[in-house]
Motif scaffolding. Sequence first.
Motif, PDB file in Angstrom:
ATOM      1  N   CYS A 125      -4.313   5.013  -6.726  1.00 57.78           N
ATOM      2  CA  CYS A 125      -3.383   3.933  -7.046  1.00 57.78           C
ATOM      3  C   CYS A 125      -4.063   2.745  -7.715  1.00 57.78           C
ATOM      4  O   CYS A 125      -3.425   1.706  -7.901  1.00 57.78           O
ATOM      5  CB  CYS A 125      -2.667   3.466  -5.771  1.00 57.78           C
ATOM      6  SG  CYS A 125      -1.625   4.722  -4.995  1.00 57.78           S
ATOM      7  N   THR A 163       0.836  -1.193   0.000  1.00 56.44           N
ATOM      8  CA  THR A 163       0.000   0.000   0.000  1.00 56.44           C
ATOM      9  C   THR A 163       0.875   1.249   0.000  1.00 56.44           C
ATOM     10  O   THR A 163       2.095   1.189   0.203  1.00 56.44           O
ATOM     11  CB  THR A 163      -0.924   0.011   1.216  1.00 56.44           C
ATOM     12  OG1 THR A 163      -0.129   0.066   2.418  1.00 56.44           O
ATOM     13  CG2 THR A 163      -1.791  -1.246   1.257  1.00 56.44           C
ATOM     14  N   ARG A 201       3.277   3.508  -5.608  1.00 56.10           N
ATOM     15  CA  ARG A 201       3.633   3.148  -4.236  1.00 56.10           C
ATOM     16  C   ARG A 201       5.134   2.949  -4.143  1.00 56.10           C
ATOM     17  O   ARG A 201       5.671   1.954  -4.627  1.00 56.10           O
ATOM     18  CB  ARG A 201       2.902   1.881  -3.805  1.00 56.10           C
ATOM     19  CG  ARG A 201       1.381   1.956  -3.970  1.00 56.10           C
ATOM     20  CD  ARG A 201       0.731   0.637  -3.608  1.00 56.10           C
ATOM     21  NE  ARG A 201      -0.709   0.666  -3.782  1.00 56.10           N
ATOM     22  CZ  ARG A 201      -1.329   0.267  -4.878  1.00 56.10           C
ATOM     23  NH1 ARG A 201      -0.631  -0.197  -5.907  1.00 56.10           N
ATOM     24  NH2 ARG A 201      -2.649   0.311  -4.957  1.00 56.10           N
ATOM     25  N   ASP A 241      -4.601   5.941  -1.350  1.00 58.64           N
ATOM     26  CA  ASP A 241      -4.643   4.531  -1.718  1.00 58.64           C
ATOM     27  C   ASP A 241      -5.841   3.872  -1.051  1.00 58.64           C
ATOM     28  O   ASP A 241      -6.005   3.957   0.169  1.00 58.64           O
ATOM     29  CB  ASP A 241      -3.345   3.833  -1.297  1.00 58.64           C
ATOM     30  CG  ASP A 241      -3.211   2.448  -1.908  1.00 58.64           C
ATOM     31  OD1 ASP A 241      -4.146   2.009  -2.607  1.00 58.64           O
ATOM     32  OD2 ASP A 241      -2.164   1.807  -1.700  1.00 58.64           O
TER      33      ASP A 241
END
Length: 835
Positions: free
Chosen positions: A753, A278, A728, A739
């Motif tokens: 993302c 993440t 990321r 995210d």
Amino acid sequence: MNASLPGKGKARDLAYTLPPLLFSTSDLQYRTTDWPSPNPSSPTPTAGPSSYGSTYTSPPCASSSLSHSDSQAPEDSIQQLPELPTEPSRRRSLSNLSIHSTRSLAALSMSRIKVKLGSSSKGPSNLARRFLFRNKASAAATSIDLSPAGSVSDPILADLTTAGQANCLPIWKNPDFQPCPNLELPSDAQTQLQQSADGHERFSSIIGKGRSYSSPLPQSVFDIIPRGSSDVFAPVPFVLRNLFDETLPRELKLQIFSALISLHEDELQLWKSSGRWTASKASSPKYRWVGRDRGMRELVKLSRVSKAWRSLVFDGQLWMDVDLKAFPNLPVPFLLRLAETLGPFIKIMDLTGHTKLDHSTLGQVTTSLCVRSAPTTHFPYTQLLDVNLTGCNALTTQALHNLVNYSPFLRSLCVKGLKAADNTTFDFLAHCPHLTSLDMSRCSNINGDGLHRYANDVLKRHGQLALRELRLCGLEGIYDDVLRVLGRAAPSLEILDLSYSRSLHNSALEAFVACTEEEKSTESVVLTAREAGREARDSGRYRRRITRLRHLSLSNCRLLTDIACSNLAFAVPRLELLELAGIGTAMKDEGLVRLLETTPLIRKLDLEDDADITDAILSVLTPSPPEDTGSGSTQPPQTGQALEHLVVSFAVGLSNEAFLPLICNCPRLRVLEADGTSISGIVLKEFVRQARERNTSDATLVAIDCRAVGEGSVKDVSATTRPRKGWRAWDARKLAYLDGRDKEELKVGQDECDEKRIVLKSFYNWQTVDAVRAARERHRRNSRRADNGSSDNLEDVAQTWGRMRWWTPSSGRRSSPGLNTPDGAVSDRGGCVVT
């Protein structure tokens, strides 16, 4: 019946006593029991177990067969024994007999046996005293008879007497005991076992004991375990062999260490594919080093284990590719030690961003990398193939030339932006025949003369350059002779970057693809005047060399026009990436259309700031719909079928209607940059719909400053779009991408993302980015308030007022006076309102 004893005087009459109890003829089988005792016939008296009777002595010799009838005294006795006064005997019953006692009759002192005799001190008393205290040797042939009539024998006593002759000690404590011959015991265990069977030790331990009920048989395996001098509670030492260092060959050890880096790379890919990677995780300092960079760090840490591991870690087979661009602050001593240890094994060296690398350090590294024991050569050289020194601004020209001079097998060299590179660098590169990639962009000390000398030297030797990639961005002095020589010397060139070359002219590109009739071995094409972009009345023929260019960058070359595109027509059929941005109004449709019609493999076209192009460019890029033909027939490729990236920003001559067929008929179109054009919300929605139907990843539409794109159109596609293309990584931590995997409960914004969301850049999408930033700030402020206790709203405003910026979005369309000023000062005038 009482009998008087003969002698002087009158003896006292004894009290009448009952005869001893007589038992049935039951046999205790003591005579047949195989006790672990020596032979009963042995002359040496032995002790019997206390279970045979603890209040009687063991006569050394007794009959093995006893009769339960009355026994008579022997006829040859000296005299008849007087009738002894007896008291009721405290004999053991059958229930009291035990075979678990190891106390013998011989261990009990004879003086403790109390027998009541007559009060007379004469013959009978002396006779009884002699009878009781005679030695064991003479008592072996005598039987005891205490019955009143002298003819009754105690069967219990007889049985106990017989059994008392045996030894009750365990068999392993007898001197004659021998262990199993097949049992192999240590030498110390045999010695201790022999000591435990010693007779003195055995009897001393038995005499000191009281009454015992233990069995003569072994009760546990600990009865035969020899006693040791060590502490039984001490932990047993466990020696763990180091099989890695002692057993494995060196080749397998190196394979294990090399797998460490690949495992970290696979781990990062697994995180990405499983959704565990993440934006917040990538921004954490804990995960700053991931993938290959982390594997290299862990590999260096393993060198601290031992000297053997140090030699394995710094083995040259593991460091053929030295990629250190992720560690720009690497200490110079470590770099020198690395080069000295690895030596000529290094083939790829990437030192991007190492600003502390000076000329002396690079000189020592070059010396350490040289091979000095080559049997076929008489000079030292390195085995470097790829070198990247981008950002090493502290290097000198001599240090750079020294490295190039000692690297004859060099394939790739990148010295972008280095002042150390000059025209003489090309002279040293001429001795690198295997050089295929050269990047000397933004090197201020080089010009076209050095490039001309470099290519001309090769032609004089009747050779050719192996260059496939040549990047000379910002190179000055690019004239016709330079590109003519370069085109002949580098026929394999695939990537050519001449962007920002202010001296580049249309004629120079024509000279680059020119071909004479003498060059019959060169692949070429003959064009008419119309095909070559000349006047129609010209009847001449023009021969052009067919190049292998796939990527050509001519952006911001201000002297170029569309004639340059006409000069390249039919000469670059393999062209995939064409960059002509920043040329301005000199770029027209005619020459560009002629070039695009001969490049069916074009994938990226950059025409930014070319304001005079029209819909004709979009029309030539729009392929016709595929026709349903037979399965055996194939259609030739059309321009636009492979188009993926189109940049037409600020091309104000393009209409909104020309974009729709382009979007629908280009099946691979992924990125469309059309900011500052006249596209509308219809084009925006069509692009989003086509991208979702084609399941395109990272589709991007740039529509900034497009007045026809309204807020309603952006809101309608907000469920499938995102304002930015997030990624990321640790380097993206300051961009603060939103995210969806982080599950932030901000209730605003879109997942930046998510690859399946279309990147839509517009004025209204940037407001979403500002809203996400404000929501995060509000969340942090509420968290601090919860930790420090609730406070008044006025106090919060006073605390945060000083941190506000003039570009911070306000809740309303109009802001308070003075809030949008850079210094935050309050003005008497009202704020400016954009209508």
